[in-house]
Design an enzyme around this catalytic site. Structure first.
Site, PDB file in Angstrom:
ATOM      1  N   LYS A 121      -7.142  -9.952  -4.511  1.00  0.00           N
ATOM      2  CA  LYS A 121      -6.579  -9.474  -3.239  1.00  0.00           C
ATOM      3  C   LYS A 121      -7.442  -9.974  -2.074  1.00  0.00           C
ATOM      4  O   LYS A 121      -6.919 -10.394  -1.030  1.00  0.00           O
ATOM      5  CB  LYS A 121      -6.469  -7.942  -3.243  1.00  0.00           C
ATOM      6  CG  LYS A 121      -5.329  -7.467  -4.131  1.00  0.00           C
ATOM      7  CD  LYS A 121      -5.325  -5.983  -4.447  1.00  0.00           C
ATOM      8  CE  LYS A 121      -4.244  -5.702  -5.505  1.00  0.00           C
ATOM      9  NZ  LYS A 121      -4.171  -4.317  -5.968  1.00  0.00           N
ATOM     10  N   GLN A 157      -7.424   0.980  -4.992  1.00  0.00           N
ATOM     11  CA  GLN A 157      -7.065   0.419  -6.297  1.00  0.00           C
ATOM     12  C   GLN A 157      -6.962   1.536  -7.344  1.00  0.00           C
ATOM     13  O   GLN A 157      -7.864   2.369  -7.476  1.00  0.00           O
ATOM     14  CB  GLN A 157      -8.119  -0.626  -6.709  1.00  0.00           C
ATOM     15  CG  GLN A 157      -7.785  -1.395  -7.965  1.00  0.00           C
ATOM     16  CD  GLN A 157      -6.558  -2.303  -7.824  1.00  0.00           C
ATOM     17  OE1 GLN A 157      -6.233  -2.787  -6.746  1.00  0.00           O
ATOM     18  NE2 GLN A 157      -5.858  -2.515  -8.913  1.00  0.00           N
ATOM     19  N   ASP A 216       0.823  -0.297  -0.116  1.00  0.00           N
ATOM     20  CA  ASP A 216       1.345  -0.206  -1.487  1.00  0.00           C
ATOM     21  C   ASP A 216       2.718   0.472  -1.503  1.00  0.00           C
ATOM     22  O   ASP A 216       3.422   0.409  -2.511  1.00  0.00           O
ATOM     23  CB  ASP A 216       0.413   0.673  -2.347  1.00  0.00           C
ATOM     24  CG  ASP A 216      -0.638  -0.113  -3.099  1.00  0.00           C
ATOM     25  OD1 ASP A 216      -0.331  -1.217  -3.556  1.00  0.00           O
ATOM     26  OD2 ASP A 216      -1.770   0.400  -3.234  1.00  0.00           O
TER      27      ASP A 216
HETATM   28  N1  GUN Z   1      -3.417  -0.940  -9.921  1.00  0.00           N
HETATM   29  C1  GUN Z   1      -2.567  -1.751 -10.597  1.00  0.00           C
HETATM   30  N2  GUN Z   1      -1.588  -2.200  -9.768  1.00  0.00           N
HETATM   31  C2  GUN Z   1      -1.836  -1.670  -8.556  1.00  0.00           C
HETATM   32  C3  GUN Z   1      -1.180  -1.763  -7.292  1.00  0.00           C
HETATM   33  O1  GUN Z   1      -0.148  -2.434  -7.129  1.00  0.00           O
HETATM   34  N3  GUN Z   1      -1.745  -1.073  -6.281  1.00  0.00           N
HETATM   35  C4  GUN Z   1      -2.856  -0.313  -6.442  1.00  0.00           C
HETATM   36  N4  GUN Z   1      -3.331   0.347  -5.383  1.00  0.00           N
HETATM   37  N5  GUN Z   1      -3.484  -0.189  -7.607  1.00  0.00           N
HETATM   38  C5  GUN Z   1      -2.976  -0.878  -8.641  1.00  0.00           C
END
Ligand code: GUN
Length: 284
Positions: free
Chosen positions: A53, A97, A120
């Site tokens: 990211k 996350q 998200d």
């Molecule tokens: N953990 C696995 N996929 C994601 C996601 O799309 N967003 C977040 N915040 N955590 C994750």
């Protein structure tokens, strides 16, 4: 034999669009888009995702702010950080996350993120907006799936769309997005009876059930669009999807590979959401 939907190529297109808009925002409005990424603990998979990211932010010209917190961080400390980020003008998007360590209530943390910065789209306000079709952000994976279907030129209107999986992150919002595009949507899950029969009716089949090679070629209608959201390991430990690619590609008209299908789209859509957040916060 199916045509392969190239997630790497489509995600590169999305990132190029975002980068061009970010450069324009900087030049015309003096705005630098910023994403805060919060990681708690030492989960190796989460570390890889967070690094990817951050790299994507760099590639599209965003600032990224990483907050790597110790496993022992309390819920209160994490909520305090979220509140600081909610007020920080350099931060347009906040991503915490998941999964979080067991002593932290994920729901409480998601609810604390300002819906305007919830890139998200996990906050109940944003989830509700998706239900009524008045959203600013779409959850990244289902939004990426829609973009992949769009890339095939396949018209969703009136078609039988089958979603396998009912998670809050993928299955449920995916079904809503297909419905908004006038698909006739069926949601299946681990307790669905006649799964094979339902799958065989699908013009568009989105699979997010989390079981390696669960969907085989004999469950796919000739010419269908098959989107595989799975990230599994096969009997030899090799990365694979929820769809048995070898048999499925013989029946499908279009199919996503794993890796190189849905995976690259998720981060590209996160960048798009962060750009949208920055524009909205600036009233542009
Ligand atoms: N953990 C696995 N996929 C994601 C996601 O799309 N967003 C977040 N915040 N955590 C994750």
């Amino acid at each position: 034999m199916a045509q392969i939907i190239d997630g790497k190529a489509v995600s590169a297109d999305v990132k190029a669009e975002v980068a061009a808009e970010a450069a324009k925002l900087k030049e015309e409005n003096g705005l630098k888009v910023g994403l805060a990424v919060v990681i708690v603990g030492n989960d190796p998979a989460s570390r890889v995702y967070v690094n990817n990211k951050k790299k994507a932010c760099e590639a599209v010209g965003f600032q990224s702010f990483e907050y790597a917190l110790d496993e022992s961080t309390t819920q209160e400390q994490l909520l305090d950080l979220v509140n600081v980020l909610n007020r920080d003008n350099r931060v347009n998007g906040i991503l915490v996350q998941l999964p979080l360590p067991k002593h932290i209530d994920e729901k409480a943390v998601i609810n604390a993120i300002s819906p305007d910065k919830d890139v998200d789209a996990f906050h109940p306000v944003n989830v509700g907006k998706i239900m009524i079709g008045e959203y600013s952000f779409l959850p990244c994976t289902p939004a990426g799936v829609m973009r992949l279907i769009e890339s095939t030129g396949f018209d969703i209107t009136g078609k039988q769309c089958v979603v396998i999986g009912r998670s809050n992150i993928v299955g449920k919002p995916q079904a809503m997005l297909l419905l908004q595009k006038n698909g006739t949507v069926t949601i299946c899950h681990s307790k669905t009876k006649n799964l094979k029969e339902i799958c065989l009716s699908a013009d568009i089949l989105v699979v997010a059930i989390g079981r390696a090679k669960f969907i085989t070629g004999d469950m796919i209608k000739e010419g269908a669009v098959v989107i595989d959201v799975g990230m599994d390991r096969d009997e030899n430990g090799k990365l694979c999807g929820d769809v048995d690619f070898e048999t499925a590609e013989k029946a499908a008209g279009w199919i996503t590979p794993v890796p190189g299908g849905v995976g690259p789209m998720t981060i590209a859509m996160l960048m798009k959401n962060t750009l949208t957040a920055a524009k909205q916060q600036a009233g542009i």
